[in-house]
Design a protein around this motif. Sequence first.
Motif, PDB file in Angstrom:
ATOM      1  N   SER A 302       0.821  -1.210   0.000  1.00 35.04           N
ATOM      2  CA  SER A 302       0.000   0.000   0.000  1.00 35.04           C
ATOM      3  C   SER A 302       0.862   1.269   0.000  1.00 35.04           C
ATOM      4  N   HIS A 303       0.479   2.237  -0.827  1.00 36.76           N
ATOM      5  CA  HIS A 303       1.228   3.486  -0.900  1.00 36.76           C
ATOM      6  C   HIS A 303       1.174   4.255   0.417  1.00 36.76           C
ATOM      7  N   GLY A 304       0.133   3.972   1.214  1.00 30.34           N
ATOM      8  CA  GLY A 304       0.037   4.635   2.509  1.00 30.34           C
ATOM      9  C   GLY A 304       1.200   4.299   3.428  1.00 30.34           C
ATOM     10  N   GLN A 305       1.806   3.137   3.220  1.00 29.46           N
ATOM     11  CA  GLN A 305       2.967   2.771   4.034  1.00 29.46           C
ATOM     12  C   GLN A 305       4.123   3.742   3.777  1.00 29.46           C
ATOM     13  N   SER A 306       4.346   4.045   2.494  1.00 30.94           N
ATOM     14  CA  SER A 306       5.426   4.987   2.148  1.00 30.94           C
ATOM     15  C   SER A 306       5.106   6.386   2.655  1.00 30.94           C
ATOM     16  N   GLU A 307       3.839   6.784   2.543  1.00 31.23           N
ATOM     17  CA  GLU A 307       3.453   8.113   3.020  1.00 31.23           C
ATOM     18  C   GLU A 307       3.619   8.228   4.530  1.00 31.23           C
ATOM     19  N   ALA A 308       3.274   7.157   5.239  1.00 28.62           N
ATOM     20  CA  ALA A 308       3.435   7.182   6.695  1.00 28.62           C
ATOM     21  C   ALA A 308       4.906   7.274   7.080  1.00 28.62           C
ATOM     22  N   ALA A 309       5.760   6.532   6.339  1.00 26.91           N
ATOM     23  CA  ALA A 309       7.193   6.602   6.622  1.00 26.91           C
ATOM     24  C   ALA A 309       7.747   7.986   6.330  1.00 26.91           C
ATOM     25  N   SER A 310       7.281   8.602   5.239  1.00 26.80           N
ATOM     26  CA  SER A 310       7.742   9.952   4.905  1.00 26.80           C
ATOM     27  C   SER A 310       7.300  10.959   5.956  1.00 26.80           C
ATOM     28  N   SER A 311       6.084  10.772   6.479  1.00 30.04           N
ATOM     29  CA  SER A 311       5.594  11.701   7.505  1.00 30.04           C
ATOM     30  C   SER A 311       6.409  11.593   8.787  1.00 30.04           C
ATOM     31  N   LEU A 312       7.052  10.416   8.984  1.00 26.88           N
ATOM     32  CA  LEU A 312       7.906  10.246  10.164  1.00 26.88           C
ATOM     33  C   LEU A 312       9.329  10.732   9.928  1.00 26.88           C
ATOM     34  N   GLY A 313       9.601  11.158   8.680  1.00 25.93           N
ATOM     35  CA  GLY A 313      10.928  11.688   8.375  1.00 25.93           C
ATOM     36  C   GLY A 313      11.947  10.638   7.992  1.00 25.93           C
ATOM     37  N   LEU A 314      11.499   9.430   7.633  1.00 26.46           N
ATOM     38  CA  LEU A 314      12.436   8.381   7.249  1.00 26.46           C
ATOM     39  C   LEU A 314      12.933   8.610   5.822  1.00 26.46           C
ATOM     40  N   TYR A 315      14.199   8.299   5.591  1.00 27.92           N
ATOM     41  CA  TYR A 315      14.743   8.390   4.244  1.00 27.92           C
ATOM     42  C   TYR A 315      14.147   7.286   3.375  1.00 27.92           C
ATOM     43  N   ARG A 316      14.253   7.485   2.032  1.00 27.02           N
ATOM     44  CA  ARG A 316      13.708   6.497   1.098  1.00 27.02           C
ATOM     45  C   ARG A 316      14.398   5.146   1.273  1.00 27.02           C
ATOM     46  N   ARG A 317      15.726   5.153   1.479  1.00 25.51           N
ATOM     47  CA  ARG A 317      16.448   3.890   1.636  1.00 25.51           C
ATOM     48  C   ARG A 317      15.972   3.128   2.874  1.00 25.51           C
ATOM     49  N   ILE A 318      15.781   3.857   3.973  1.00 28.12           N
ATOM     50  CA  ILE A 318      15.323   3.214   5.198  1.00 28.12           C
ATOM     51  C   ILE A 318      13.894   2.704   5.029  1.00 28.12           C
ATOM     52  N   THR A 319      13.069   3.483   4.342  1.00 31.84           N
ATOM     53  CA  THR A 319      11.682   3.060   4.112  1.00 31.84           C
ATOM     54  C   THR A 319      11.630   1.766   3.315  1.00 31.84           C
ATOM     55  N   LEU A 320      12.468   1.697   2.259  1.00 27.07           N
ATOM     56  CA  LEU A 320      12.495   0.477   1.460  1.00 27.07           C
ATOM     57  C   LEU A 320      13.001  -0.713   2.282  1.00 27.07           C
ATOM     58  N   GLN A 321      14.074  -0.468   3.028  1.00 31.44           N
ATOM     59  CA  GLN A 321      14.741  -1.565   3.736  1.00 31.44           C
ATOM     60  C   GLN A 321      13.897  -2.118   4.879  1.00 31.44           C
ATOM     61  N   LEU A 322      13.238  -1.249   5.621  1.00 32.52           N
ATOM     62  CA  LEU A 322      12.561  -1.693   6.836  1.00 32.52           C
ATOM     63  C   LEU A 322      11.054  -1.851   6.693  1.00 32.52           C
ATOM     64  N   ILE A 323      10.461  -1.197   5.712  1.00 30.45           N
ATOM     65  CA  ILE A 323       8.990  -1.208   5.636  1.00 30.45           C
ATOM     66  C   ILE A 323       8.490  -1.860   4.354  1.00 30.45           C
ATOM     67  N   ILE A 324       8.984  -1.421   3.205  1.00 26.14           N
ATOM     68  CA  ILE A 324       8.417  -1.877   1.938  1.00 26.14           C
ATOM     69  C   ILE A 324       8.896  -3.284   1.566  1.00 26.14           C
ATOM     70  N   ILE A 325      10.208  -3.479   1.561  1.00 28.55           N
ATOM     71  CA  ILE A 325      10.755  -4.761   1.104  1.00 28.55           C
ATOM     72  C   ILE A 325      10.268  -5.945   1.954  1.00 28.55           C
ATOM     73  N   PRO A 326      10.284  -5.854   3.301  1.00 26.22           N
ATOM     74  CA  PRO A 326       9.792  -7.010   4.076  1.00 26.22           C
ATOM     75  C   PRO A 326       8.361  -7.402   3.736  1.00 26.22           C
ATOM     76  N   GLN A 327       7.500  -6.425   3.442  1.00 28.28           N
ATOM     77  CA  GLN A 327       6.125  -6.757   3.076  1.00 28.28           C
ATOM     78  C   GLN A 327       6.029  -7.262   1.640  1.00 28.28           C
ATOM     79  N   ALA A 328       6.908  -6.734   0.782  1.00 28.65           N
ATOM     80  CA  ALA A 328       6.854  -7.128  -0.636  1.00 28.65           C
ATOM     81  C   ALA A 328       7.390  -8.532  -0.877  1.00 28.65           C
ATOM     82  N   MET A 329       8.210  -9.040   0.036  1.00 24.13           N
ATOM     83  CA  MET A 329       8.839 -10.348  -0.189  1.00 24.13           C
ATOM     84  C   MET A 329       7.816 -11.467  -0.354  1.00 24.13           C
ATOM     85  N   ARG A 330       6.685 -11.361   0.339  1.00 22.83           N
ATOM     86  CA  ARG A 330       5.688 -12.434   0.225  1.00 22.83           C
ATOM     87  C   ARG A 330       5.066 -12.473  -1.165  1.00 22.83           C
ATOM     88  N   VAL A 331       5.172 -11.375  -1.905  1.00 21.64           N
ATOM     89  CA  VAL A 331       4.688 -11.348  -3.294  1.00 21.64           C
ATOM     90  C   VAL A 331       5.827 -11.679  -4.260  1.00 21.64           C
TER      91      VAL A 331
END
Length: 407
Positions: A302-331
């Motif tokens: 969900s794109h809301g995951q990236s938006e939530a990470a951005s609102s917390l001030g996380l960098y794109r690399r950290i967002t991918l590494q800790l939030i997006i990629i772990p969820q995307a692996m099941r797909v």
Amino acid sequence: MAPIPTNKGISRFFRTPGIPLLRDPKVRSIFFQSTAVLFLLWVIFTIANNTNKNLEERGIKTGFHFFDDIAPFAIPEKFFPFWSFELGESLYWEVLVIGIQNTVFISILGIISAAVLGFVVGVLRLSPNWLVSRFVGLYIEWFRNTPLLLQLLFWNFVVFLPLAPVVRNSWTWGEMFFLNKAGLYYPSPQFSIASAVLLIAALVSAIVAIVFMCRWAQRRKDTTGKMFPVFFVSLAIIAAFLSTGVFLAGEHLSFNYPQLKGLNYRGGGRVPLTAFVLWFGLTVYTAAFIAENVRGGILAVSHGQSEAASSLGLYRRITLQLIIIPQAMRVIVPPTISQFLNLTKNSSLAVAVGYPDLVNVWSGIALNQTGQALVIMMVTIGVYWLLSFLTSALLNAYNRRVQLEER
């Protein structure tokens, strides 16, 4: 009211109480499945019987007796250290073993490199940089939409063979590594039993240390949220343990350096150019498909995951590494398993560049020498099925680990 009859004992597994025999779904299911199995066995028996008769009419005695005969030919490339081939001494079953080891070797290397390249390309495909995204998209579309056989021929005859120098003009690094049209020559280690034990012990110790370090790093992240550079520290641990093992081995460990004698280099080890071409072609081809799997997996989050990470001030690399990629692996994982299986099977195109894989030396040279088409082809099919089954079993186990557990 008459009581409903009940089945006792083993018959209750084949009958439904209170239903007539001809209308019982259990009975009909068993009947149709048994009929299908018997029909399949009859088809297999008929094919095998006809094949055996045709072979007998042509004077071909089929069987496994030729496995113990001496193979009257030479295998052009002998670079794998675990099993070698000697002209006039090696048997046909050793030809099979060499073909399997060469296929497994190139498949493992290809799977590792294609996974890494495909993952990087898939992430770059979603880069906000317009030029990078379009360039990666061009790479994916180019390699996905052209035949693999054509790509292998292109890399071999258009790129690598013309670019590589002849033996006399070999490219060298430190007078230890030499690259020419025959391949890459390198110093081969000469082990004694003591030095081999020391190096194996060092490698096992390094793996154990890395496992403990990874667990500690995970607990540290769970309690403090601080990341630890696991990858680079793991490389340092492996280098430190292996250096210690080499130092302790001392004079029991030596190296055989390649030397130019006559028209070619002698001594040392050699990775033939055909192996590199096949590995390179399989890697860039399969990585294009894996990249699309990675892109699809990331977009499924969900794109809301990236938006939530951005609102917390996380960098794109950290967002991918800790939030997006772990969820995307099941797909990402399930379709990527299929690409790994395809890579293993696509390695059978090695004959186009002269690499001695299973199809080349066993289903090609050995079949032409013995005429045992039925046995050789069935063994070849069985080997590829077993390799695919093992690959699928290992990766499915990993897939179950990364899947989300619903409560």
